[in-house]
Design a protein around this motif. Structure first.
Motif, mmCIF file in Angstrom:
data_model
loop_
_atom_site.group_PDB
_atom_site.id
_atom_site.type_symbol
_atom_site.label_atom_id
_atom_site.label_comp_id
_atom_site.label_asym_id
_atom_site.label_seq_id
_atom_site.Cartn_x
_atom_site.Cartn_y
_atom_site.Cartn_z
ATOM 1 N N UNK A 217 -39.306 -17.817 27.953
ATOM 2 C CA UNK A 217 -38.429 -16.947 27.169
ATOM 3 C C UNK A 217 -38.948 -15.519 27.049
ATOM 4 N N UNK A 218 -40.276 -15.324 27.120
ATOM 5 C CA UNK A 218 -40.824 -13.977 26.931
ATOM 6 C C UNK A 218 -41.007 -13.217 28.250
ATOM 7 N N UNK B 204 -40.850 -17.886 8.268
ATOM 8 C CA UNK B 204 -42.069 -18.009 9.053
ATOM 9 C C UNK B 204 -42.808 -16.682 9.102
ATOM 10 N N UNK B 205 -44.117 -16.779 9.298
ATOM 11 C CA UNK B 205 -44.958 -15.622 9.603
ATOM 12 C C UNK B 205 -45.786 -16.008 10.804
ATOM 13 N N UNK B 206 -46.565 -15.078 11.326
ATOM 14 C CA UNK B 206 -47.426 -15.427 12.460
ATOM 15 C C UNK B 206 -48.766 -14.725 12.308
ATOM 16 N N UNK B 207 -49.810 -15.524 12.475
ATOM 17 C CA UNK B 207 -51.172 -15.003 12.357
ATOM 18 C C UNK B 207 -52.127 -16.103 12.796
ATOM 19 N N UNK C 254 -37.517 -22.353 20.876
ATOM 20 C CA UNK C 254 -37.142 -21.047 20.343
ATOM 21 C C UNK C 254 -37.338 -20.980 18.832
ATOM 22 N N UNK C 255 -36.993 -19.813 18.264
ATOM 23 C CA UNK C 255 -37.074 -19.577 16.825
ATOM 24 C C UNK C 255 -35.667 -19.379 16.243
ATOM 25 N N UNK C 256 -34.686 -19.926 16.912
ATOM 26 C CA UNK C 256 -33.303 -19.693 16.533
ATOM 27 C C UNK C 256 -33.052 -20.041 15.066
ATOM 28 N N UNK C 257 -32.442 -19.071 14.347
ATOM 29 C CA UNK C 257 -32.083 -19.289 12.954
ATOM 30 C C UNK C 257 -33.202 -19.063 11.966
ATOM 31 N N UNK D 295 -45.026 -3.618 15.010
ATOM 32 C CA UNK D 295 -45.400 -3.212 16.357
ATOM 33 C C UNK D 295 -44.261 -3.576 17.301
ATOM 34 N N UNK D 296 -43.869 -2.669 18.201
ATOM 35 C CA UNK D 296 -42.790 -2.983 19.152
ATOM 36 C C UNK D 296 -43.064 -4.251 19.948
ATOM 37 N N UNK D 297 -44.320 -4.447 20.354
ATOM 38 C CA UNK D 297 -44.658 -5.641 21.121
ATOM 39 C C UNK D 297 -44.482 -6.911 20.309
ATOM 40 N N UNK D 298 -44.943 -6.893 19.055
ATOM 41 C CA UNK D 298 -44.811 -8.068 18.191
ATOM 42 C C UNK D 298 -43.352 -8.360 17.901
ATOM 43 N N UNK D 299 -42.570 -7.309 17.715
ATOM 44 C CA UNK D 299 -41.131 -7.472 17.484
ATOM 45 C C UNK D 299 -40.465 -8.091 18.713
ATOM 46 N N UNK D 300 -40.887 -7.655 19.900
ATOM 47 C CA UNK D 300 -40.312 -8.164 21.136
ATOM 48 C C UNK D 300 -40.471 -9.663 21.281
ATOM 49 N N UNK D 301 -41.602 -10.199 20.830
ATOM 50 C CA UNK D 301 -41.843 -11.641 20.908
ATOM 51 C C UNK D 301 -40.768 -12.392 20.136
ATOM 52 N N UNK D 302 -40.502 -11.939 18.913
ATOM 53 C CA UNK D 302 -39.546 -12.642 18.057
ATOM 54 C C UNK D 302 -38.132 -12.526 18.618
#
Length: 323
Positions: free
Chosen positions: A297-298, A203-206, A159-162, A170-177
């Motif tokens: 998780x997704x 963190x960022x993602x790309x 996970x990305x906890x914390x 984007x709603x989809x990108x937000x949903x992942x996080x």
């Protein structure tokens, strides 16, 4: 006094007028710099369009978002202000409902699965639906997998906890996080360097290409190869601009676009390997990730889409079933 004009002169004038009437200059916008495979593929597209049209078609390329952000250029092409745009599915989410499932995490098993789907019958069916928005979708382009990177060790487990994570608007990108337990932190892309430096964002993602070519690479210490999304890039042309072309030049544009995409597919694969190799020299530690916990998780995102967008469910099933 009567003026006599020979038939030969009249014929020459008519032929010249006819040839000039098909000459057209088209603006093409994208958001990458000139060293990026996207720009090189756009140059290839422009070159082939000019060659195959015998000089009738001139495409002027505007890189690095000089005509606006991807969201802004989507508005411009829909209004007819510019004829050609390279964008991605995340930016089309506000305009096309199919974008919703194309940005689902782990939708594509690997790069081969992506190409088979997006450059095959399923991809063509999706692109044909853009006609309802007065747009012509050429084809989906090669696209990099997006992974997490930042100034602290990235997610290696489940996970990305914390973690404070910057994502696309984007709603989809937000949903992942959200599904992965991260804390959403707004930050414009140009401000990401400062946000990482000041600890506003962890963190960022790309893609790896974005990391190695952007200024914020100076602040990045880790790259987690989780490859959570492979958001398709797509080339669009306004129907109005396309309809103004002669039938011959319409065929030219489509042919040049197809060849450009094949060119970029090979170029992207090679350059991605080169960019990954640069990370060690940059002092960036690469973490190999067990994807299974992330995939689990997704799953609520898939359940939500199936329940709330039943019209998209069959196409989603077709993508997942593609071998």
């Amino acid at each position: 006094m009567k003026i006599k004009v020979s038939a030969g002169i009249i014929g020459a004038v008519l032929m010249l007028s006819a040839s000039q009437s098909w000459a057209v200059t088209l603006k093409l916008s994208h958001n990458q710099d000139k060293s990026h495979p996207v720009h090189k593929a756009m140059e290839f597209f422009a070159k082939k369009s000019k060659e195959y049209s015998n000089g009738d078609i001139t495409i002027l390329i505007y890189p690095m978002g000089t005509l606006g952000t991807q969201r802004e250029t989507m508005e411009l092409i829909r209004s007819g202000a510019i004829p050609l745009v390279k964008t991605n599915a995340a930016e089309m989410e506000a305009f096309e409902n199919w974008s919703t499932f194309l940005i689902l995490p782990y939708l594509f098993r690997d790069r081969d699965h992506y190409y088979q789907v997006m450059q095959g019958d399923i991809g063509r069916k999706i692109l044909d639906s853009t006609k309802s928005s007065n747009l012509l979708g050429f084809r989906f382009r090669a696209s990099a997998a997006r992974s997490f990177y930042g100034n602290k060790p990235g997610p290696r487990h489940n996970d990305l906890k914390g973690m404070k994570v910057r994502v696309q608007p984007s709603p989809g990108a937000v949903g992942v996080i959200v599904c992965m337990g991260g804390n959403l932190t707004p930050a414009n892309h140009p401000d990401l360097w400062t946000a990482l430096q000041q600890g506003v964002v962890d963190m960022a993602e790309n893609s790896v290409m974005a990391l190695t070519t952007m200024r914020h690479k100076r602040m990045v210490k880790s790259f987690s190869l989780d490859e959570h999304t492979m958001v398709p890039d797509v080339d669009l042309m306004s129907n109005a601009a396309f309809d103004k072309l002669s039938q011959e030049n319409q065929a030219v544009i489509l042919k040049a676009a197809k060849e450009s995409m094949s060119y970029m597919k090979d170029l992207w694969s090679e350059e991605e390997k080169q960019e990954l190799a640069k990370l060690d020299k940059m002092g960036v530690k690469v973490y190999q990730v067990d994807k299974a916990p992330f995939i689990e998780k997704v799953q609520p995102m898939y359940a939500y889409l199936t329940k709330n967008s039943p019209a998209l469910a069959p196409m989603l099933a077709d993508i997942q079933a593609a071998k």
